[in-house]
Design a protein around this motif. Sequence first.
Motif, PDB file in Angstrom:
ATOM      1  N   MET A 219       0.781  -1.234   0.000  1.00 37.82           N
ATOM      2  CA  MET A 219       0.000   0.000   0.000  1.00 37.82           C
ATOM      3  C   MET A 219       0.821   1.297   0.000  1.00 37.82           C
ATOM      4  N   PRO A 220       2.002   1.341   0.674  1.00 39.69           N
ATOM      5  CA  PRO A 220       2.751   2.603   0.616  1.00 39.69           C
ATOM      6  C   PRO A 220       3.046   3.040  -0.823  1.00 39.69           C
ATOM      7  N   LEU A 226      -1.054   6.751  -6.521  1.00 35.29           N
ATOM      8  CA  LEU A 226      -2.363   7.372  -6.722  1.00 35.29           C
ATOM      9  C   LEU A 226      -2.297   8.866  -6.413  1.00 35.29           C
ATOM     10  N   ASN A 227      -1.439   9.236  -5.455  1.00 34.26           N
ATOM     11  CA  ASN A 227      -1.231  10.647  -5.140  1.00 34.26           C
ATOM     12  C   ASN A 227      -0.654  11.381  -6.359  1.00 34.26           C
ATOM     13  N   ALA A 228       0.327  10.744  -7.004  1.00 38.12           N
ATOM     14  CA  ALA A 228       0.918  11.331  -8.211  1.00 38.12           C
ATOM     15  C   ALA A 228      -0.144  11.463  -9.306  1.00 38.12           C
ATOM     16  N   PHE A 229      -1.005  10.433  -9.437  1.00 37.68           N
ATOM     17  CA  PHE A 229      -2.071  10.458 -10.452  1.00 37.68           C
ATOM     18  C   PHE A 229      -3.034  11.616 -10.187  1.00 37.68           C
ATOM     19  N   ILE A 259       8.109  11.190  -6.575  1.00 36.59           N
ATOM     20  CA  ILE A 259       9.312  10.961  -5.759  1.00 36.59           C
ATOM     21  C   ILE A 259       9.031   9.906  -4.687  1.00 36.59           C
ATOM     22  N   LEU A 260       7.893  10.043  -4.009  1.00 37.40           N
ATOM     23  CA  LEU A 260       7.578   9.108  -2.931  1.00 37.40           C
ATOM     24  C   LEU A 260       7.373   7.690  -3.472  1.00 37.40           C
ATOM     25  N   THR A 261       6.763   7.583  -4.650  1.00 44.42           N
ATOM     26  CA  THR A 261       6.553   6.264  -5.248  1.00 44.42           C
ATOM     27  C   THR A 261       7.894   5.569  -5.481  1.00 44.42           C
ATOM     28  N   LYS A 262       8.831   6.328  -6.052  1.00 47.73           N
ATOM     29  CA  LYS A 262      10.153   5.784  -6.348  1.00 47.73           C
ATOM     30  C   LYS A 262      10.872   5.373  -5.043  1.00 47.73           C
ATOM     31  N   LEU A 263      10.822   6.256  -4.034  1.00 52.12           N
ATOM     32  CA  LEU A 263      11.488   5.954  -2.762  1.00 52.12           C
ATOM     33  C   LEU A 263      10.926   4.690  -2.123  1.00 52.12           C
ATOM     34  N   MET A 264       9.598   4.556  -2.138  1.00 49.10           N
ATOM     35  CA  MET A 264       8.960   3.399  -1.514  1.00 49.10           C
ATOM     36  C   MET A 264       9.294   2.119  -2.262  1.00 49.10           C
ATOM     37  N   ALA A 265       9.230   2.178  -3.600  1.00 51.00           N
ATOM     38  CA  ALA A 265       9.516   0.977  -4.390  1.00 51.00           C
ATOM     39  C   ALA A 265      10.971   0.553  -4.171  1.00 51.00           C
ATOM     40  N   ASP A 266      11.892   1.529  -4.115  1.00 50.04           N
ATOM     41  CA  ASP A 266      13.300   1.216  -3.866  1.00 50.04           C
ATOM     42  C   ASP A 266      13.479   0.570  -2.497  1.00 50.04           C
ATOM     43  N   ALA A 267      12.774   1.125  -1.493  1.00 53.90           N
ATOM     44  CA  ALA A 267      12.922   0.609  -0.133  1.00 53.90           C
ATOM     45  C   ALA A 267      12.376  -0.806  -0.008  1.00 53.90           C
ATOM     46  N   MET A 268      11.450  -1.178  -0.905  1.00 57.36           N
ATOM     47  CA  MET A 268      10.907  -2.536  -0.884  1.00 57.36           C
ATOM     48  C   MET A 268      11.635  -3.431  -1.863  1.00 57.36           C
ATOM     49  N   ASN A 269      12.576  -2.850  -2.582  1.00 55.32           N
ATOM     50  CA  ASN A 269      13.351  -3.612  -3.547  1.00 55.32           C
ATOM     51  C   ASN A 269      12.485  -4.223  -4.636  1.00 55.32           C
TER      52      ASN A 269
ATOM     53  N   SER B  24      12.447  16.883  -2.912  1.00 56.12           N
ATOM     54  CA  SER B  24      13.538  15.946  -2.611  1.00 56.12           C
ATOM     55  C   SER B  24      14.321  16.393  -1.370  1.00 56.12           C
ATOM     56  N   LYS B  25      14.085  17.600  -0.874  1.00 56.44           N
ATOM     57  CA  LYS B  25      14.777  18.058   0.341  1.00 56.44           C
ATOM     58  C   LYS B  25      13.982  17.779   1.615  1.00 56.44           C
ATOM     59  N   VAL B  26      12.776  17.225   1.467  1.00 56.88           N
ATOM     60  CA  VAL B  26      11.968  16.942   2.653  1.00 56.88           C
ATOM     61  C   VAL B  26      12.457  15.637   3.290  1.00 56.88           C
ATOM     62  N   PRO B  27      12.775  15.654   4.609  1.00 53.74           N
ATOM     63  CA  PRO B  27      13.284  14.435   5.242  1.00 53.74           C
ATOM     64  C   PRO B  27      12.214  13.335   5.300  1.00 53.74           C
ATOM     65  N   ALA B  28      12.669  12.074   5.276  1.00 50.90           N
ATOM     66  CA  ALA B  28      11.747  10.937   5.295  1.00 50.90           C
ATOM     67  C   ALA B  28      10.815  10.996   6.506  1.00 50.90           C
ATOM     68  N   MET B  29      11.306  11.589   7.594  1.00 51.07           N
ATOM     69  CA  MET B  29      10.509  11.694   8.817  1.00 51.07           C
ATOM     70  C   MET B  29       9.179  12.390   8.556  1.00 51.07           C
ATOM     71  N   LEU B  30       9.194  13.334   7.606  1.00 51.69           N
ATOM     72  CA  LEU B  30       7.989  14.134   7.353  1.00 51.69           C
ATOM     73  C   LEU B  30       7.233  13.693   6.095  1.00 51.69           C
ATOM     74  N   HIS B  31       7.500  12.474   5.619  1.00 52.51           N
ATOM     75  CA  HIS B  31       6.862  12.095   4.362  1.00 52.51           C
ATOM     76  C   HIS B  31       5.341  11.965   4.451  1.00 52.51           C
ATOM     77  N   THR B  32       4.827  11.532   5.600  1.00 57.01           N
ATOM     78  CA  THR B  32       3.364  11.451   5.713  1.00 57.01           C
ATOM     79  C   THR B  32       2.727  12.840   5.702  1.00 57.01           C
ATOM     80  N   PRO B  33       3.203  13.775   6.570  1.00 57.07           N
ATOM     81  CA  PRO B  33       2.642  15.134   6.458  1.00 57.07           C
ATOM     82  C   PRO B  33       2.895  15.759   5.083  1.00 57.07           C
ATOM     83  N   LEU B  34       4.011  15.424   4.450  1.00 57.32           N
ATOM     84  CA  LEU B  34       4.278  15.952   3.107  1.00 57.32           C
ATOM     85  C   LEU B  34       3.186  15.495   2.151  1.00 57.32           C
TER      86      LEU B  34
END
Lengths: 470, 105
Positions: A219-220, A226-229, A259-269, B24-34
């Motif tokens: 889900m992350p 979906l946020n990007a969409f 950005i968040l989609t990419k970060l999450m997918a990377d973190a889940m490998n 890309s400068k927002v820390p991971a800690m704040l990703h939910t509020p972001l």
Amino acid sequence: MSDFDTAVRLVYLASAVCFVLGLHLMNSPASARRGNQVSAAGMGAAIVVTFVVVAHDSTITSTGWIVLISGAALGTAAGLVGARRVAMTAMPQLVSLFNAVGGGGAALVAIDDVVRLHSLHIGTAPLQVSTTTALDVVIGAVTFSGSLVAVGKLQGIVPGRPLMLPGGRAVTYAIAAIAAAGAIYEMTGRLNLWVLIVVVVAALVFGVATVLPIGGADMPVVISLLNAFTGTAVAMAGFVIDSSALIIGGALVGASGGILTKLMADAMNRSIGNIMVGGFGTGDAAAAVAGDPSATVREVSADDVAIQLAYAARVIIVPGYGLAAAQAQHEISALADLLEDRGVDVSYAIHPVAGRMPGHMNVLLAEANVPYPQLKEMEAVNPEFGQADVALVVGANDVTNPAARRAGTAISGMPILDVDAAKSIVVIKRSMGHGYAGIDNELYANPKTGMFFTDAKAGIASLSTAVKSL
Amino acid sequence: MSTQLVSDLSIFVLSVLVGFEVISKVPAMLHTPLMSGANSIHGVVIVGAMLIAASAHTAAGYVLAFVAMAFAAMNVAGGYVVTDRMLQMFRRRPTPPGKTDGPAA
């Protein structure tokens, strides 16, 4: 351009500046709250100036005013109730719901445009309008229905496990083909209302059919995508009605979601494509397969662990989704306070996917009064494990498995927390069950590791009691 | 391509780039509020909803405008309030006991 138009456009520009500044201020927890207020002020300005425009143009009927104000009142009330009442653990659902209404709203803006042209018997539109209308409707409708399914999965209304539709992939592809064909027809400048309705329905079904087969633990990534969409759909709506405020606002959200989609997918490998195909995982972190009973592990008691923690100089807590599922955030925070009072240096090592949406675990710990300087990101905390006397793992599994460093395992290459570098490791866990990836965690067989088999909430509370009595 | 499309497209592309740079400068800690804060920003679709309410003259137009207004208003109001609720929990020092709603440190 009249003076009025110029003034209006400048206000929209100021709103866009507020959005960017607001996001910029989110770069630190100390300024983030102000950032949100700056962004809200920009939104307020955009809304007020639009009111002025609507009143100034005076094309609006009295029914139009009633519709506008009653819709705004209903939506505001619903939004405020949701925002005030939601539990922090349910934040992913609320964010998904806002994705749904944002995407739905964007699609409606374009649909309305076609309906209006249809009632005027205009069947064609310039390419700029027809192309963006088709894109807006498809993306907006997919986001709307897909996000609602995600809400259902996160809330437990729809089973979190991957659900395959009868006919499976073939049906989904056929629906996608219908939506695409209709959208392409519209894009060529022929704005036909009936074709558009087919496109809307196909896109809605496609959204449902795409999200249903995705496991709850993915889900992350889904929420981020979906946020990007949603952002993209809003930007497309901006093209349709030629509004720079919508284009800029939508583009910013599209970038953030991307950005968040990419970060999450990377973190889940995992690749985004692999996640969207779905069928992976069991949904929630419940163990699918029992662990290897022959694995020799060292079991420890609450008193053993309490002594280790109380006499340590440095303790790193590794929280995972299991901690949140057990609602043990307040217990862990209370234990950390006790240790701090004894002069132990306590911090939290947070893996990017420790939660149901990006950054979720940080919010849960902040709610439990954990001061944010103690919350450390994976890259920052990994070099610190070597100096830690105890690493206390609660409800985290795969993200601590050293097998990820070797080739040939289900999690090879996945970024992990270097928990095994700590002088001593304590794992609080209910049983030897497997994590999401369904493989043995080699950390548990490490001679430095003590397993404390218990429920997270009760177990941590018993540690606090034991520390107090020392 | 019309001038309008080119200028809209330029705004779009540059905004995406600004977004990448800032976010890309927002820390991971704040990703939910972001994400929740970004969510509020896409509530700007309320501007579109208001404009369609202003041009509505048919029953279908009113219904679409009403639903779009309700969706967008929910997005804006709920998004900003819940983001603020989250961000006020991020404190440098824990709150003293008995005081749960103090200002952020």
